[in-house]
Every structure is written in structure tokens, then in C-alpha cells.
Design a protein around this motif. Structure first.
Motif, PDB file in Angstrom:
ATOM      1  N   TRP A 117       0.830  -1.206   0.000  1.00 28.87           N
ATOM      2  CA  TRP A 117       0.000   0.000   0.000  1.00 28.87           C
ATOM      3  C   TRP A 117       0.866   1.258   0.000  1.00 28.87           C
ATOM      4  O   TRP A 117       1.884   1.328   0.693  1.00 28.87           O
ATOM      5  CB  TRP A 117      -0.908   0.034   1.231  1.00 28.87           C
ATOM      6  CG  TRP A 117      -1.951  -1.046   1.256  1.00 28.87           C
ATOM      7  CD1 TRP A 117      -2.309  -1.880   0.244  1.00 28.87           C
ATOM      8  CD2 TRP A 117      -2.764  -1.417   2.370  1.00 28.87           C
ATOM      9  NE1 TRP A 117      -3.300  -2.740   0.646  1.00 28.87           N
ATOM     10  CE2 TRP A 117      -3.603  -2.485   1.935  1.00 28.87           C
ATOM     11  CE3 TRP A 117      -2.889  -0.953   3.684  1.00 28.87           C
ATOM     12  CZ2 TRP A 117      -4.534  -3.091   2.794  1.00 28.87           C
ATOM     13  CZ3 TRP A 117      -3.807  -1.549   4.536  1.00 28.87           C
ATOM     14  CH2 TRP A 117      -4.625  -2.601   4.086  1.00 28.87           C
ATOM     15  N   ALA A 120      -0.882   6.979   0.967  1.00 31.39           N
ATOM     16  CA  ALA A 120      -2.273   7.434   0.825  1.00 31.39           C
ATOM     17  C   ALA A 120      -3.239   6.266   0.983  1.00 31.39           C
ATOM     18  O   ALA A 120      -4.299   6.398   1.609  1.00 31.39           O
ATOM     19  CB  ALA A 120      -2.465   8.095  -0.545  1.00 31.39           C
ATOM     20  N   GLN A 121      -2.889   5.119   0.422  1.00 26.37           N
ATOM     21  CA  GLN A 121      -3.755   3.947   0.549  1.00 26.37           C
ATOM     22  C   GLN A 121      -3.830   3.466   1.992  1.00 26.37           C
ATOM     23  O   GLN A 121      -4.891   3.018   2.441  1.00 26.37           O
ATOM     24  CB  GLN A 121      -3.251   2.818  -0.352  1.00 26.37           C
ATOM     25  CG  GLN A 121      -3.554   3.024  -1.825  1.00 26.37           C
ATOM     26  CD  GLN A 121      -2.975   1.911  -2.684  1.00 26.37           C
ATOM     27  OE1 GLN A 121      -1.875   1.412  -2.424  1.00 26.37           O
ATOM     28  NE2 GLN A 121      -3.701   1.526  -3.723  1.00 26.37           N
ATOM     29  N   VAL A 123      -3.764   5.232   4.668  1.00 25.62           N
ATOM     30  CA  VAL A 123      -4.723   6.105   5.353  1.00 25.62           C
ATOM     31  C   VAL A 123      -6.147   5.778   4.913  1.00 25.62           C
ATOM     32  O   VAL A 123      -7.057   5.625   5.736  1.00 25.62           O
ATOM     33  CB  VAL A 123      -4.400   7.590   5.067  1.00 25.62           C
ATOM     34  CG1 VAL A 123      -5.494   8.494   5.635  1.00 25.62           C
ATOM     35  CG2 VAL A 123      -3.040   7.971   5.660  1.00 25.62           C
ATOM     36  N   GLU A 124      -6.336   5.668   3.588  1.00 24.68           N
ATOM     37  CA  GLU A 124      -7.677   5.441   3.040  1.00 24.68           C
ATOM     38  C   GLU A 124      -8.238   4.082   3.453  1.00 24.68           C
ATOM     39  O   GLU A 124      -9.394   3.975   3.879  1.00 24.68           O
ATOM     40  CB  GLU A 124      -7.633   5.536   1.517  1.00 24.68           C
ATOM     41  CG  GLU A 124      -9.004   5.423   0.853  1.00 24.68           C
ATOM     42  CD  GLU A 124      -8.931   5.611  -0.657  1.00 24.68           C
ATOM     43  OE1 GLU A 124      -9.898   6.144  -1.222  1.00 24.68           O
ATOM     44  OE2 GLU A 124      -7.910   5.219  -1.257  1.00 24.68           O
ATOM     45  N   PHE A 125      -7.422   3.039   3.358  1.00 21.45           N
ATOM     46  CA  PHE A 125      -7.902   1.697   3.666  1.00 21.45           C
ATOM     47  C   PHE A 125      -8.211   1.545   5.148  1.00 21.45           C
ATOM     48  O   PHE A 125      -9.189   0.885   5.523  1.00 21.45           O
ATOM     49  CB  PHE A 125      -6.882   0.645   3.232  1.00 21.45           C
ATOM     50  CG  PHE A 125      -6.744   0.499   1.733  1.00 21.45           C
ATOM     51  CD1 PHE A 125      -7.731   0.964   0.877  1.00 21.45           C
ATOM     52  CD2 PHE A 125      -5.624  -0.101   1.173  1.00 21.45           C
ATOM     53  CE1 PHE A 125      -7.613   0.840  -0.506  1.00 21.45           C
ATOM     54  CE2 PHE A 125      -5.497  -0.245  -0.199  1.00 21.45           C
ATOM     55  CZ  PHE A 125      -6.491   0.233  -1.032  1.00 21.45           C
ATOM     56  N   ALA A 127      -9.178   3.902   7.228  1.00 21.83           N
ATOM     57  CA  ALA A 127     -10.433   4.613   7.477  1.00 21.83           C
ATOM     58  C   ALA A 127     -11.625   3.808   6.943  1.00 21.83           C
ATOM     59  O   ALA A 127     -12.675   3.713   7.589  1.00 21.83           O
ATOM     60  CB  ALA A 127     -10.392   5.992   6.829  1.00 21.83           C
ATOM     61  N   PHE A 128     -11.447   3.216   5.769  1.00 21.37           N
ATOM     62  CA  PHE A 128     -12.506   2.420   5.146  1.00 21.37           C
ATOM     63  C   PHE A 128     -12.874   1.226   6.019  1.00 21.37           C
ATOM     64  O   PHE A 128     -14.063   0.922   6.221  1.00 21.37           O
ATOM     65  CB  PHE A 128     -12.030   1.947   3.772  1.00 21.37           C
ATOM     66  CG  PHE A 128     -12.974   1.013   3.062  1.00 21.37           C
ATOM     67  CD1 PHE A 128     -14.231   1.437   2.649  1.00 21.37           C
ATOM     68  CD2 PHE A 128     -12.593  -0.302   2.784  1.00 21.37           C
ATOM     69  CE1 PHE A 128     -15.101   0.577   1.977  1.00 21.37           C
ATOM     70  CE2 PHE A 128     -13.447  -1.160   2.118  1.00 21.37           C
ATOM     71  CZ  PHE A 128     -14.705  -0.727   1.721  1.00 21.37           C
ATOM     72  N   LYS A 198     -18.459   3.890  -1.391  1.00 25.93           N
ATOM     73  CA  LYS A 198     -17.070   3.629  -1.008  1.00 25.93           C
ATOM     74  C   LYS A 198     -16.727   2.149  -1.140  1.00 25.93           C
ATOM     75  O   LYS A 198     -15.598   1.798  -1.482  1.00 25.93           O
ATOM     76  CB  LYS A 198     -16.823   4.093   0.427  1.00 25.93           C
ATOM     77  CG  LYS A 198     -16.512   5.577   0.536  1.00 25.93           C
ATOM     78  CD  LYS A 198     -15.809   5.886   1.826  1.00 25.93           C
ATOM     79  CE  LYS A 198     -15.293   7.321   1.805  1.00 25.93           C
ATOM     80  NZ  LYS A 198     -14.532   7.648   3.030  1.00 25.93           N
ATOM     81  N   VAL A 202     -13.384   1.905  -3.100  1.00 25.92           N
ATOM     82  CA  VAL A 202     -12.226   1.498  -2.299  1.00 25.92           C
ATOM     83  C   VAL A 202     -12.092  -0.025  -2.280  1.00 25.92           C
ATOM     84  O   VAL A 202     -10.988  -0.564  -2.310  1.00 25.92           O
ATOM     85  CB  VAL A 202     -12.339   2.048  -0.856  1.00 25.92           C
ATOM     86  CG1 VAL A 202     -11.098   1.666  -0.047  1.00 25.92           C
ATOM     87  CG2 VAL A 202     -12.512   3.560  -0.876  1.00 25.92           C
ATOM     88  N   GLU A 205     -10.019  -1.412  -5.145  1.00 25.18           N
ATOM     89  CA  GLU A 205      -8.574  -1.217  -4.968  1.00 25.18           C
ATOM     90  C   GLU A 205      -8.022  -2.197  -3.938  1.00 25.18           C
ATOM     91  O   GLU A 205      -6.951  -2.783  -4.122  1.00 25.18           O
ATOM     92  CB  GLU A 205      -8.299   0.218  -4.508  1.00 25.18           C
ATOM     93  CG  GLU A 205      -8.661   1.288  -5.526  1.00 25.18           C
ATOM     94  CD  GLU A 205      -8.411   2.689  -4.975  1.00 25.18           C
ATOM     95  OE1 GLU A 205      -7.533   2.824  -4.100  1.00 25.18           O
ATOM     96  OE2 GLU A 205      -9.093   3.632  -5.404  1.00 25.18           O
TER      97      GLU A 205
END
Length: 245
Positions: A117, A120-121, A123-125, A127-128, A198, A202, A205
Motif C-alpha cells: 500500500w 495514501a492507501q 490512510v484510506e484503507f 479509514a474504510f 465507497k 475502495v 482497490e
């Protein structure tokens, strides 16, 4: 002084890599703790043990094809037994020095996935996966679809998992997945629109990173297995040469 400066420079260049390794390790441990993935963990363990047991047979399948040995080149044939024993002992000797050949368990899988990852991923993953939609997707994909895929793989001929305790356990896991699918589909339909969107974006990805990690981890043993086979090849050729169908 010059050597000290070089050493400090080297240490400085290693710090980002060490920090990344620590972060990957921490995230992997959090995933293992917060999303145990019991079905996948158990299916991976059973599957790994099974494929390790039949690894000599898989190699000898290749010999049957390449040398055109025919269907009689199989368990029950004395030359086949000798070749199987030769390879099994070679694999065991390698494992005594280098550890298990097949180490595609849950922890290595998640660690490989997280390490791929981008910042950025990560952080995004994270949170997801803290949202209900993310947790549902994670459970459906990893502890559902991927676990189911491992179960199906273990049932494929010509070296399917034989009847017994392991097969019974995989059957029970498969039944549990079927039951969970029905309830999860309903829960997905009840998600708020923003979370459902999302899941589509998400989740795709995340799914890609999971597949890449699984491919990488599951193939990690190949170079070692090839090296063991090449070392055993001269003796194996003698056994094949003596084979008479």
C-alpha cells in the motif's frame, strides 16, 4: 571522522525503510487483531499442509508429462515410490535448514498486502475498514470469497484433499460461508449510500492488493522448490531411466 560520517549517512538512509517496516508491522498486527478472519486462517493452514504433502507428487506429475511416462507413473509403482521418497527427503532436508517451504499463512499474506500500500492507501484503507461498509466488505472478501477459493482449490483433482478430519472441517467452513452470504447481502443493501459508494470504489482497490499479495506469497516457495529439485535431478533421472511401465 570520514568513516563516521559515512556510517551516519547510511543510518539516515535506512531510517525511512525501518519506519515503513514498523508501520507495516503495526498495521498487520491491528488487522489480525481487529479482523481475525478465522475461516481464511483455518483454510490456509489446512491447504498449506495439504499442498506440502503432495508437493513431490506435483513434481512427478511434471516428470510424467515431460518424459511421456504414461498413466502407470503413479502411486503404487515402485519407481514412482522411489522418486517420491527421494524428493520428499530432499524437501525435508531443505526445510531443516531454511524453514517451511510453504508459508502462505494469514500473517504473511496480510503483511505482504499492507507493505504494497502507498502512504495514501494506508490512510484510506484504514479509514474504510473502520466503517461498517468496509468491515462488511473485508469480511465478505477475505473471510468469505478468499476462504471459499482456498476450499475449492483443495478439492481440485488430481490431488484433492482426501476424506478425513481436514476435509470435514473445510466442508463445515463452506457451510458457514453459505449461511453468512445471505445475511451479508441484506446488510449491504441497508448501507447508507455514501458507504455503499465507497465499497464499490475502495473495495475494488483493496481487492486488487489482496490478489497481488496472495499471488506473491503463494509463489514464494517456487525458487526454493526448483533449487531442491535441481539438486535431486541426477538421482531422479536414474530412477526414471530404470522405469518400465
Amino acid at each position: 571522522m570520514k568513516q563516521a560520517i559515512i556510517l551516519l549517512s547510511l543510518c539516515g538512509s535506512l531510517l525511512p525503510a525501518l519506519a515503513h517496516a514498523d508501520e507495516v508491522g503495526d498495521m498487520t498486527e491491528k488487522l489480525l487483531k481487529n479482523a481475525p478472519l478465522k475461516c481464511l486462517d483455518e483454510a490456509l493452514t489446512i491447504s498449506n499442509n495439504h499442498w506440502r504433502r503432495v508437493l513431490p507428487d506435483l513434481v512427478l506429475d511434471g516428470a510424467r508429462e515431460s518424459e511421456k511416462l504414461g498413466q502407470a507413473w503413479a502411486p503404487g509403482n515402485e519407481n514412482y515410490r522411489q522418486a517420491h521418497d527421494l524428493l520428499e527427503m530432499a524437501f525435508q532436508d531443505d526445510e531443516l535448514s531454511n524453514g517451511p517451504l510453504l508459508d502462505a499463512g494469514l500473517q504473511p499474506l496480510l503483511h505482504t498486502m499492507v507493505s504494497s500500500w502507498t502512504p495514501a492507501q494506508r490512510v484510506e484503507f484504514q479509514a474504510f475498514l473502520q466503517q461498517k461498509g468496509g468491515r462488511l466488505y473485508w469480511d465478505t472478501m477475505m473471510d468469505g470469497a478468499l476462504c471459499e477459493a482456498m476450499i475449492e482449490l483443495s478439492a481440485k483433482p488430481p490431488h484433492a484433499l482426501p476424506p478425513g478430519a481436514d476435509q470435514n472441517r473445510l466442508n463445515a467452513l463452506a457451510t458457514g460461508i453459505t449461511i453468512r452470504k445471505a445475511t451479508m447481502e441484506l446488510e449491504f443493501k441497508l448501507l447508507p449510500k455514501d458507504q455503499a459508494a465507497k465499497v464499490d470504489k475502495v473495495g475494488e482497490e483493496l481487492n486488487k492488493s489482496v490478489k497481488q499479495a496472495f499471488g506473491k506469497v503463494s509463489q514464494a516457495f517456487v525458487p526454493r522448490a526448483k533449487q531442491v529439485f535441481e539438486a535431486a535431478a541426477p538421482e531422479l533421472k536414474k530412477i526414471v531411466a530404470a522405469y518400465k511401465p
